[in-house]
Design a protein around this motif. Sequence first.
Motif, PDB file in Angstrom:
ATOM      1  N   UNK A   9      -4.683 -27.154  18.918  1.00  0.00           N
ATOM      2  CA  UNK A   9      -3.881 -26.032  18.451  1.00  0.00           C
ATOM      3  C   UNK A   9      -2.785 -25.765  19.468  1.00  0.00           C
ATOM      4  N   UNK A  10      -1.528 -25.684  19.031  1.00  0.00           N
ATOM      5  CA  UNK A  10      -0.388 -25.433  19.910  1.00  0.00           C
ATOM      6  C   UNK A  10       0.387 -24.244  19.375  1.00  0.00           C
ATOM      7  N   UNK A  11       1.108 -23.578  20.288  1.00  0.00           N
ATOM      8  CA  UNK A  11       1.905 -22.408  19.931  1.00  0.00           C
ATOM      9  C   UNK A  11       3.343 -22.599  20.382  1.00  0.00           C
ATOM     10  N   UNK A  12       4.268 -22.004  19.639  1.00  0.00           N
ATOM     11  CA  UNK A  12       5.679 -22.051  19.999  1.00  0.00           C
ATOM     12  C   UNK A  12       5.871 -21.188  21.240  1.00  0.00           C
ATOM     13  N   UNK A  13       6.403 -21.743  22.341  1.00  0.00           N
ATOM     14  CA  UNK A  13       6.537 -20.980  23.580  1.00  0.00           C
ATOM     15  C   UNK A  13       7.624 -19.906  23.541  1.00  0.00           C
ATOM     16  N   UNK A  14       8.419 -19.862  22.474  1.00  0.00           N
ATOM     17  CA  UNK A  14       9.483 -18.865  22.381  1.00  0.00           C
ATOM     18  C   UNK A  14       9.183 -17.778  21.351  1.00  0.00           C
ATOM     19  N   UNK A  15       8.280 -18.064  20.391  1.00  0.00           N
ATOM     20  CA  UNK A  15       7.941 -17.071  19.370  1.00  0.00           C
ATOM     21  C   UNK A  15       6.476 -16.655  19.417  1.00  0.00           C
ATOM     22  N   UNK A  16       5.612 -17.493  19.991  1.00  0.00           N
ATOM     23  CA  UNK A  16       4.183 -17.204  20.056  1.00  0.00           C
ATOM     24  C   UNK A  16       3.434 -17.552  18.784  1.00  0.00           C
ATOM     25  N   UNK A  17       4.135 -18.088  17.773  1.00  0.00           N
ATOM     26  CA  UNK A  17       3.481 -18.432  16.508  1.00  0.00           C
ATOM     27  C   UNK A  17       2.833 -19.806  16.613  1.00  0.00           C
ATOM     28  N   UNK A  18       1.702 -19.962  15.921  1.00  0.00           N
ATOM     29  CA  UNK A  18       0.992 -21.237  15.919  1.00  0.00           C
ATOM     30  C   UNK A  18       1.847 -22.293  15.227  1.00  0.00           C
ATOM     31  N   UNK A  19       1.919 -23.485  15.820  1.00  0.00           N
ATOM     32  CA  UNK A  19       2.677 -24.597  15.257  1.00  0.00           C
ATOM     33  C   UNK A  19       1.786 -25.293  14.241  1.00  0.00           C
ATOM     34  N   UNK A  20       2.280 -25.396  13.014  1.00  0.00           N
ATOM     35  CA  UNK A  20       1.513 -26.038  11.955  1.00  0.00           C
ATOM     36  C   UNK A  20       2.253 -27.265  11.456  1.00  0.00           C
ATOM     37  N   UNK A  21       1.501 -28.329  11.222  1.00  0.00           N
ATOM     38  CA  UNK A  21       2.085 -29.577  10.726  1.00  0.00           C
ATOM     39  C   UNK A  21       2.795 -29.331   9.408  1.00  0.00           C
ATOM     40  N   UNK A  22       3.987 -29.880   9.262  1.00  0.00           N
ATOM     41  CA  UNK A  22       4.718 -29.791   8.004  1.00  0.00           C
ATOM     42  C   UNK A  22       5.533 -28.526   7.820  1.00  0.00           C
ATOM     43  N   UNK A  23       5.372 -27.550   8.694  1.00  0.00           N
ATOM     44  CA  UNK A  23       6.145 -26.317   8.585  1.00  0.00           C
ATOM     45  C   UNK A  23       7.235 -26.296   9.645  1.00  0.00           C
ATOM     46  N   UNK A  24       8.336 -25.646   9.323  1.00  0.00           N
ATOM     47  CA  UNK A  24       9.454 -25.544  10.259  1.00  0.00           C
ATOM     48  C   UNK A  24       9.030 -24.763  11.502  1.00  0.00           C
ATOM     49  N   UNK A  25       9.480 -25.235  12.655  1.00  0.00           N
ATOM     50  CA  UNK A  25       9.168 -24.592  13.923  1.00  0.00           C
ATOM     51  C   UNK A  25      10.490 -24.274  14.632  1.00  0.00           C
ATOM     52  N   UNK A  26      11.146 -23.175  14.237  1.00  0.00           N
ATOM     53  CA  UNK A  26      12.474 -22.890  14.793  1.00  0.00           C
ATOM     54  C   UNK A  26      12.440 -22.558  16.292  1.00  0.00           C
ATOM     55  N   UNK A  27      13.463 -23.014  16.989  1.00  0.00           N
ATOM     56  CA  UNK A  27      13.635 -22.716  18.407  1.00  0.00           C
ATOM     57  C   UNK A  27      14.925 -21.913  18.528  1.00  0.00           C
ATOM     58  N   UNK A  28      14.882 -20.727  19.152  1.00  0.00           N
ATOM     59  CA  UNK A  28      16.098 -19.931  19.309  1.00  0.00           C
ATOM     60  C   UNK A  28      17.204 -20.737  20.000  1.00  0.00           C
ATOM     61  N   UNK A  29      18.449 -20.481  19.621  1.00  0.00           N
ATOM     62  CA  UNK A  29      19.591 -21.222  20.157  1.00  0.00           C
ATOM     63  C   UNK A  29      19.638 -21.183  21.676  1.00  0.00           C
ATOM     64  N   UNK A  30      19.436 -20.008  22.274  1.00  0.00           N
ATOM     65  CA  UNK A  30      19.470 -19.893  23.740  1.00  0.00           C
ATOM     66  C   UNK A  30      18.395 -20.767  24.382  1.00  0.00           C
ATOM     67  N   UNK A  31      17.223 -20.836  23.769  1.00  0.00           N
ATOM     68  CA  UNK A  31      16.138 -21.665  24.304  1.00  0.00           C
ATOM     69  C   UNK A  31      16.494 -23.144  24.180  1.00  0.00           C
ATOM     70  N   UNK A  32      17.086 -23.535  23.051  1.00  0.00           N
ATOM     71  CA  UNK A  32      17.482 -24.930  22.853  1.00  0.00           C
ATOM     72  C   UNK A  32      18.535 -25.360  23.876  1.00  0.00           C
ATOM     73  N   UNK A  33      19.357 -24.433  24.309  1.00  0.00           N
ATOM     74  CA  UNK A  33      20.380 -24.724  25.311  1.00  0.00           C
ATOM     75  C   UNK A  33      19.839 -24.655  26.739  1.00  0.00           C
ATOM     76  N   UNK A  34      18.572 -24.280  26.888  1.00  0.00           N
ATOM     77  CA  UNK A  34      17.962 -24.186  28.210  1.00  0.00           C
ATOM     78  C   UNK A  34      18.281 -22.891  28.942  1.00  0.00           C
ATOM     79  N   UNK A  35      18.729 -21.885  28.196  1.00  0.00           N
ATOM     80  CA  UNK A  35      19.119 -20.615  28.813  1.00  0.00           C
ATOM     81  C   UNK A  35      18.024 -19.562  28.768  1.00  0.00           C
TER      82      UNK A  35
END
Length: 75
Positions: A9-35
């Motif tokens: 079981x893994x969680x999104x480190x920016x939203x805290x939501x559980x990562x589920x196979x086949x579902x979208x796992x959005x990453x905030x723009x600032x996080x994607x840029x490393x900010x």
Amino acid sequence: MSTVMGMDERYNPFTGKRIEQGLENPVPTAAALGLEPPRYCEHCGRRMIVQVHPEGWWAKCSRHGVIDSAGLELR
């Protein structure tokens, strides 16, 4: 680390939501840029204590310890 149906079981480190196979796992723009540092533990989804400093950041989970931006740069 807990398991669900034999999978880690893994969680999104920016939203805290559980990562589920086949579902979208959005990453905030600032996080994607490393900010933006992670705010939630990838292993348990708990909110972490985060300290940002001029050279980077560190984040601490009460159960899984500390991660540091300097350590992630080596990967």
